[in-house]
Design an enzyme around this catalytic site. Sequence first.
Site, PDB file in Angstrom:
ATOM      1  N   GLY A  14       0.258 -11.325   0.383  1.00 43.62           N
ATOM      2  CA  GLY A  14       1.453 -12.144   0.521  1.00 43.62           C
ATOM      3  C   GLY A  14       2.731 -11.383   0.739  1.00 43.62           C
ATOM      4  O   GLY A  14       2.735 -10.192   1.042  1.00 43.62           O
ATOM      5  N   ASN A  17       7.446  -8.064  -2.292  1.00 43.95           N
ATOM      6  CA  ASN A  17       8.156  -8.332  -3.551  1.00 43.95           C
ATOM      7  C   ASN A  17       7.827  -9.691  -4.148  1.00 43.95           C
ATOM      8  O   ASN A  17       8.606 -10.242  -4.920  1.00 43.95           O
ATOM      9  CB  ASN A  17       9.676  -8.189  -3.365  1.00 43.95           C
ATOM     10  CG  ASN A  17      10.062  -6.799  -2.953  1.00 43.95           C
ATOM     11  OD1 ASN A  17       9.905  -5.860  -3.720  1.00 43.95           O
ATOM     12  ND2 ASN A  17      10.543  -6.645  -1.726  1.00 43.95           N
ATOM     13  N   GLY A  19       5.135 -10.363  -6.117  1.00 40.29           N
ATOM     14  CA  GLY A  19       4.513 -10.260  -7.432  1.00 40.29           C
ATOM     15  C   GLY A  19       3.084  -9.745  -7.378  1.00 40.29           C
ATOM     16  O   GLY A  19       2.365  -9.797  -8.375  1.00 40.29           O
ATOM     17  N   THR A  21       1.671  -6.640  -7.054  1.00 42.54           N
ATOM     18  CA  THR A  21       1.339  -5.501  -7.912  1.00 42.54           C
ATOM     19  C   THR A  21       1.415  -5.883  -9.380  1.00 42.54           C
ATOM     20  O   THR A  21       0.541  -5.507 -10.170  1.00 42.54           O
ATOM     21  CB  THR A  21       2.270  -4.307  -7.603  1.00 42.54           C
ATOM     22  OG1 THR A  21       2.146  -3.984  -6.214  1.00 42.54           O
ATOM     23  CG2 THR A  21       1.905  -3.097  -8.440  1.00 42.54           C
ATOM     24  N   THR A  22       2.426  -6.628  -9.758  1.00 43.03           N
ATOM     25  CA  THR A  22       2.559  -7.080 -11.144  1.00 43.03           C
ATOM     26  C   THR A  22       1.319  -7.863 -11.561  1.00 43.03           C
ATOM     27  O   THR A  22       0.747  -7.623 -12.637  1.00 43.03           O
ATOM     28  CB  THR A  22       3.823  -7.947 -11.312  1.00 43.03           C
ATOM     29  OG1 THR A  22       4.964  -7.164 -10.967  1.00 43.03           O
ATOM     30  CG2 THR A  22       3.962  -8.479 -12.724  1.00 43.03           C
ATOM     31  N   ASP A  44      -0.838  -0.103   0.021  1.00 41.54           N
ATOM     32  CA  ASP A  44       0.237   0.877   0.188  1.00 41.54           C
ATOM     33  C   ASP A  44      -0.276   2.313   0.191  1.00 41.54           C
ATOM     34  O   ASP A  44       0.384   3.205   0.722  1.00 41.54           O
ATOM     35  CB  ASP A  44       1.286   0.724  -0.921  1.00 41.54           C
ATOM     36  CG  ASP A  44       2.186  -0.483  -0.712  1.00 41.54           C
ATOM     37  OD1 ASP A  44       2.049  -1.185   0.310  1.00 41.54           O
ATOM     38  OD2 ASP A  44       3.035  -0.726  -1.591  1.00 41.54           O
ATOM     39  N   ASP A  65       6.123  -2.872   8.155  1.00 44.94           N
ATOM     40  CA  ASP A  65       5.530  -4.146   7.749  1.00 44.94           C
ATOM     41  C   ASP A  65       4.708  -4.751   8.880  1.00 44.94           C
ATOM     42  O   ASP A  65       4.724  -5.951   9.111  1.00 44.94           O
ATOM     43  CB  ASP A  65       6.620  -5.113   7.289  1.00 44.94           C
ATOM     44  CG  ASP A  65       7.104  -4.784   5.894  1.00 44.94           C
ATOM     45  OD1 ASP A  65       6.843  -5.576   4.989  1.00 44.94           O
ATOM     46  OD2 ASP A  65       7.705  -3.719   5.710  1.00 44.94           O
ATOM     47  N   ARG A 135      14.793  -3.208  -5.879  1.00 47.70           N
ATOM     48  CA  ARG A 135      13.760  -2.169  -5.942  1.00 47.70           C
ATOM     49  C   ARG A 135      14.255  -0.854  -5.370  1.00 47.70           C
ATOM     50  O   ARG A 135      15.076  -0.831  -4.464  1.00 47.70           O
ATOM     51  CB  ARG A 135      12.510  -2.601  -5.166  1.00 47.70           C
ATOM     52  CG  ARG A 135      11.779  -3.672  -5.925  1.00 47.70           C
ATOM     53  CD  ARG A 135      10.449  -4.036  -5.370  1.00 47.70           C
ATOM     54  NE  ARG A 135       9.532  -2.931  -5.234  1.00 47.70           N
ATOM     55  CZ  ARG A 135       8.361  -3.041  -4.622  1.00 47.70           C
ATOM     56  NH1 ARG A 135       8.005  -4.186  -4.090  1.00 47.70           N
ATOM     57  NH2 ARG A 135       7.542  -2.025  -4.534  1.00 47.70           N
TER      58      ARG A 135
END
Length: 194
Positions: A14, A17, A19, A21-22, A44, A65, A135
């Site tokens: 998606g 930023n 979410g 990785t969180t 990444d 991207d 970030r």
Amino acid sequence: METSRSPQIVGIGGVSNGGKTTLCLSLVEKLRQAGVNVEMLQQDEFFKEVEDIPWHKSGVFRICDDKVAIDMAKMMEAVRSRVAKMQKTNSAQSAPVLLIEGFLIFNYECLNAMFSRRYFFTLPKDIAWERRLSREYRTPEPAAMFPKHVWPMYLIHYDELKKANVDMVELNGTDGPNTILERVFREVLPSVLR
């Protein structure tokens, strides 16, 4: 004698930023606490060397991207290797789980075909921009990168998935991280238990 089970491969994709990785880091911890053998791969890790990524037509930044920025052959090799390793690891309680996280993971047919579950983060543009500003990146980004490249590419890649009818659960990145974690955990855990 116990037989090995193929890992359940779960994709978390998606918006930048959103979410991803969180969620993955929290899901790894929660699944391990439940006795599940779980590992994680991040897209990444497979960016090409900076000098091998083409410049945006503006000449101000590289087009990170986009599919051309990812070494998919190397990523697929890593996925296959991890799957083979995990198949050798047995658990009395569950199948192993491989979480793969990245912004374009569902846009590659060979990788997308491997997922048993797909979760896709969405965010409104203003919130994605706000999070991006908060970030710190290894290489500072020009301000024009988000509106001229990151957001438009997200929309293009998202549209590709919609047109291809990719079976994915959309997650609203504005929902609290714990709410998202609990939802995904409740959906993933039963599918891996023996």
